[in-house]
Design a protein around this motif. Sequence first.
Motif, PDB file in Angstrom:
ATOM      1  N   ILE A  28      14.427 -69.567  48.523  1.00 34.66           N
ATOM      2  CA  ILE A  28      15.117 -69.657  47.237  1.00 34.66           C
ATOM      3  C   ILE A  28      14.110 -69.737  46.098  1.00 34.66           C
ATOM      4  CG2 ILE A  28      15.351 -72.172  47.187  1.00 34.66           C
ATOM      5  CD1 ILE A  28      18.105 -69.730  46.165  1.00 34.66           C
ATOM      6  N   ALA A  29      12.934 -70.342  46.376  1.00 35.78           N
ATOM      7  CA  ALA A  29      11.897 -70.465  45.346  1.00 35.78           C
ATOM      8  C   ALA A  29      10.541 -70.689  46.000  1.00 35.78           C
ATOM      9  CB  ALA A  29      12.204 -71.610  44.380  1.00 35.78           C
ATOM     10  N   ILE A  30       9.493 -70.243  45.314  1.00 32.49           N
ATOM     11  CA  ILE A  30       8.108 -70.534  45.690  1.00 32.49           C
ATOM     12  C   ILE A  30       7.470 -71.209  44.473  1.00 32.49           C
ATOM     13  CG2 ILE A  30       5.862 -69.610  46.357  1.00 32.49           C
ATOM     14  CD1 ILE A  30       7.293 -67.294  47.703  1.00 32.49           C
ATOM     15  N   VAL A  31       7.026 -72.441  44.658  1.00 29.12           N
ATOM     16  CA  VAL A  31       6.437 -73.217  43.568  1.00 29.12           C
ATOM     17  C   VAL A  31       4.916 -73.187  43.716  1.00 29.12           C
ATOM     18  CG1 VAL A  31       6.321 -75.466  42.432  1.00 29.12           C
ATOM     19  CG2 VAL A  31       8.472 -74.694  43.479  1.00 29.12           C
ATOM     20  N   LEU A  32       4.264 -72.521  42.759  1.00 36.08           N
ATOM     21  CA  LEU A  32       2.804 -72.413  42.756  1.00 36.08           C
ATOM     22  C   LEU A  32       2.253 -73.376  41.712  1.00 36.08           C
ATOM     23  CD1 LEU A  32       2.413 -68.513  42.830  1.00 36.08           C
ATOM     24  CD2 LEU A  32       2.542 -70.080  44.771  1.00 36.08           C
ATOM     25  N   MET A  33       1.419 -74.314  42.166  1.00 39.73           N
ATOM     26  CA  MET A  33       0.834 -75.296  41.257  1.00 39.73           C
ATOM     27  C   MET A  33      -0.634 -74.985  41.004  1.00 39.73           C
ATOM     28  SD  MET A  33       2.567 -78.900  42.491  1.00 39.73           S
ATOM     29  CE  MET A  33       2.819 -78.567  44.228  1.00 39.73           C
ATOM     30  N   GLY A  34      -1.084 -75.298  39.801  1.00 39.77           N
ATOM     31  CA  GLY A  34      -2.468 -75.054  39.415  1.00 39.77           C
ATOM     32  C   GLY A  34      -3.427 -76.066  40.003  1.00 39.77           C
ATOM     33  N   PRO A  35      -4.684 -76.015  39.593  1.00 41.76           N
ATOM     34  CA  PRO A  35      -5.203 -75.084  38.588  1.00 41.76           C
ATOM     35  C   PRO A  35      -5.245 -73.658  39.120  1.00 41.76           C
ATOM     36  CG  PRO A  35      -6.992 -76.382  39.521  1.00 41.76           C
ATOM     37  CD  PRO A  35      -5.739 -76.953  40.077  1.00 41.76           C
ATOM     38  N   PHE A  36      -5.000 -72.707  38.228  1.00 46.15           N
ATOM     39  CA  PHE A  36      -4.963 -71.309  38.626  1.00 46.15           C
ATOM     40  C   PHE A  36      -6.332 -70.638  38.499  1.00 46.15           C
ATOM     41  CE2 PHE A  36      -0.606 -72.389  37.442  1.00 46.15           C
ATOM     42  CZ  PHE A  36       0.055 -71.983  38.587  1.00 46.15           C
ATOM     43  N   SER A  37      -7.314 -71.412  38.114  1.00 44.45           N
ATOM     44  CA  SER A  37      -8.690 -70.921  38.052  1.00 44.45           C
ATOM     45  C   SER A  37      -9.609 -72.027  38.535  1.00 44.45           C
ATOM     46  CB  SER A  37      -9.050 -70.509  36.618  1.00 44.45           C
ATOM     47  OG  SER A  37     -10.405 -70.137  36.538  1.00 44.45           O
ATOM     48  N   LYS A  38     -10.490 -71.715  39.470  1.00 42.34           N
ATOM     49  CA  LYS A  38     -11.416 -72.726  39.992  1.00 42.34           C
ATOM     50  C   LYS A  38     -12.567 -72.959  39.029  1.00 42.34           C
ATOM     51  CE  LYS A  38     -14.305 -73.913  43.975  1.00 42.34           C
ATOM     52  NZ  LYS A  38     -14.853 -73.446  45.271  1.00 42.34           N
ATOM     53  N   MET A  39     -13.020 -71.892  38.392  1.00 40.36           N
ATOM     54  CA  MET A  39     -14.167 -71.980  37.493  1.00 40.36           C
ATOM     55  C   MET A  39     -13.680 -72.101  36.053  1.00 40.36           C
ATOM     56  SD  MET A  39     -16.492 -71.748  39.765  1.00 40.36           S
ATOM     57  CE  MET A  39     -17.955 -71.589  38.743  1.00 40.36           C
ATOM     58  N   THR A  40     -14.388 -72.888  35.274  1.00 40.67           N
ATOM     59  CA  THR A  40     -14.088 -72.995  33.850  1.00 40.67           C
ATOM     60  C   THR A  40     -14.517 -71.705  33.165  1.00 40.67           C
ATOM     61  OG1 THR A  40     -14.477 -75.362  33.922  1.00 40.67           O
ATOM     62  CG2 THR A  40     -14.462 -74.333  31.758  1.00 40.67           C
ATOM     63  N   GLU A  41     -13.588 -71.081  32.488  1.00 37.04           N
ATOM     64  CA  GLU A  41     -13.889 -69.797  31.874  1.00 37.04           C
ATOM     65  C   GLU A  41     -13.005 -69.585  30.657  1.00 37.04           C
ATOM     66  OE1 GLU A  41     -10.971 -67.293  34.887  1.00 37.04           O
ATOM     67  OE2 GLU A  41     -13.130 -67.045  35.035  1.00 37.04           O
ATOM     68  N   ASP A  42     -13.175 -68.466  30.001  1.00 40.74           N
ATOM     69  CA  ASP A  42     -12.348 -68.119  28.854  1.00 40.74           C
ATOM     70  C   ASP A  42     -10.880 -68.126  29.277  1.00 40.74           C
ATOM     71  OD1 ASP A  42     -11.120 -67.052  26.675  1.00 40.74           O
ATOM     72  OD2 ASP A  42     -11.963 -65.048  26.887  1.00 40.74           O
ATOM     73  N   PRO A  43     -10.031 -68.907  28.583  1.00 37.04           N
ATOM     74  CA  PRO A  43      -8.622 -69.000  28.988  1.00 37.04           C
ATOM     75  C   PRO A  43      -7.935 -67.649  29.120  1.00 37.04           C
ATOM     76  CG  PRO A  43      -9.112 -70.610  27.282  1.00 37.04           C
ATOM     77  CD  PRO A  43     -10.322 -69.734  27.413  1.00 37.04           C
ATOM     78  N   TYR A  44      -8.295 -66.704  28.253  1.00 32.80           N
ATOM     79  CA  TYR A  44      -7.597 -65.423  28.262  1.00 32.80           C
ATOM     80  C   TYR A  44      -8.010 -64.533  29.434  1.00 32.80           C
ATOM     81  CZ  TYR A  44      -5.665 -66.695  23.775  1.00 32.80           C
ATOM     82  OH  TYR A  44      -4.976 -67.343  22.791  1.00 32.80           O
ATOM     83  N   SER A  45      -9.114 -64.895  30.113  1.00 36.41           N
ATOM     84  CA  SER A  45      -9.475 -64.130  31.316  1.00 36.41           C
ATOM     85  C   SER A  45      -8.475 -64.375  32.434  1.00 36.41           C
ATOM     86  CB  SER A  45     -10.885 -64.502  31.763  1.00 36.41           C
ATOM     87  OG  SER A  45     -10.924 -65.849  32.195  1.00 36.41           O
ATOM     88  N   LEU A  46      -7.713 -65.499  32.304  1.00 40.80           N
ATOM     89  CA  LEU A  46      -6.698 -65.805  33.308  1.00 40.80           C
ATOM     90  C   LEU A  46      -5.553 -64.796  33.265  1.00 40.80           C
ATOM     91  CD1 LEU A  46      -6.245 -67.930  35.487  1.00 40.80           C
ATOM     92  CD2 LEU A  46      -5.006 -69.310  33.817  1.00 40.80           C
ATOM     93  N   LYS A  47      -5.422 -64.095  32.151  1.00 39.08           N
ATOM     94  CA  LYS A  47      -4.366 -63.088  32.039  1.00 39.08           C
ATOM     95  C   LYS A  47      -4.539 -62.004  33.091  1.00 39.08           C
ATOM     96  CE  LYS A  47      -2.142 -60.003  28.699  1.00 39.08           C
ATOM     97  NZ  LYS A  47      -2.108 -59.512  27.296  1.00 39.08           N
TER      98      LYS A  47
END
Length: 520
Positions: A314-333
Amino acid sequence: MSEIPKIKTQIVSRFNISGYQIRSDASIFLAQYIAPMPDAERKRWLTSITGHVQGQGLDLPVVEKRHIELAIKEASNTGLEDNESVFSVINAFDVPKFRYCEEKRKFLPVSGGPKRDLLPGPDMKAEYIRDRYMMLWQKTSRHEMFNASKDGMVGNSVKRLTLRKIETLLATSKMNEVVILGLLTQLTEGKFYLEDPTGVVPIDLSETVFSSGLFCEGCFVLACGKFRDGTLKVEEMGFPVSELASSSRAYFGTMNTWGGRSRTLLKASRNLAELEKTNREDSIVFLSDCWLDNPVVLDKLKLLLQGYNEFPPIAIVLMGPFSKMTEDPYSLKGRFAALGEILAGCEGLKMQTEIVLVPSCDDPTAANILPRPPLPDCLVTDLKKRYPRITLATNPCRLQYCTQQIVVFRMDLVTKLCRNTIHFPKSGQLEDHFARTLISQGTLAPLHPIALPVHWNFDAALSLYPLPDLIVVGDPSQGFQVTEQECTVLNTGSFPKSKFAFKVYIPSSRTVEDSQIPDD
């Protein structure tokens, strides 16, 4: 998908016949939604959605994406009442706020006045802590241990206990068999005090026997001992009593304490209760630390999604952090776009599964204060184009599956409680102590605000009173599940650090299954 333009043309034609003009983004959204279905099923859904749009009574004959989204939700809930839904995600900032009224001896909704602000006046800090205290005071004072008509048990002896306020101690110099409910705090370095709305008293913990749980500064505790010369010498320290959710709800009436569109609590819905029993195949998948910038994690996530494509949850809940390395936030796009490419090929999931993204405090671009707002929509634009059934959730957030209430919280909470406890338990399992702490405190943040900052006006979003059916915590420590007072406390563990293990909740049986992506 090559069929999308053809399906889009059919959608536009159907709405034109019905006297509506449909926006391009709305027609694409609907085309992507019904494309995985067989032709007969696709036609049935298109007819149903058109009918639901007609029932919305639009001011103008122009159909926008939000009208299609509402129509899909209504079509999915056919057979249910208007405010009933099989699955929904409730934003933390939309959780209703209640306050205990001592005169009426029940909880009343906090309504009227200006809209709750993220930056309220300083008096709100004392108010939210006072609200926590009153919630714990009312359920503890009516417990049989403190009921004047019954006897309470302390150790091996039977005694009649009296729950006191601190002001009664400050009016005397000596008192035996004192029981105080107060906030454990340090007003001076290295010196602990108990505090309640009536005053503050220093405490001596040199010979204290602690009950099970993780006692941290910022917790409310029950302290039993002797008061001498301005200091409470604590002999026993425990947590406030816990109680079943059914007992707690009696003090709220029929009001919706959980949140969502319904005015009344969906716990009492017969339609949803019946669906809950019959939908035995429904499941909800939880995993944490979804590092999309790690190729190994992304590959394992791809295997998980493709594996569930044939038997969609019915649902898949994905929890962060979605990036392991600290980087430019917009690179996560770009990372979310890669996830969208994987999901684009999962036709089974597109038809039945909601993907819920719960950010951690390390994800962009919000401050490290709870509740945390959702991920910025600009980061998941490409993901939503490829997979429309994406929900950007707050942290924490609440899920409603039929009659069941689920709290999801991405936080290193086990780690924080262990790090800040003033007395680490010498026996018992850590998961039992953790669960007891949360359930007894009635909040997701039983810590000093410095250790776990909270938006004072939205502390209700962290409340665990009345207890939900399931509390899901995303902590990187070892995964576990514990049930107490008919509430299951579940830690997912870290998806990458646990060799790609995750948890699956089966609502019909209220059980949790341990799952893992096998090694190549």
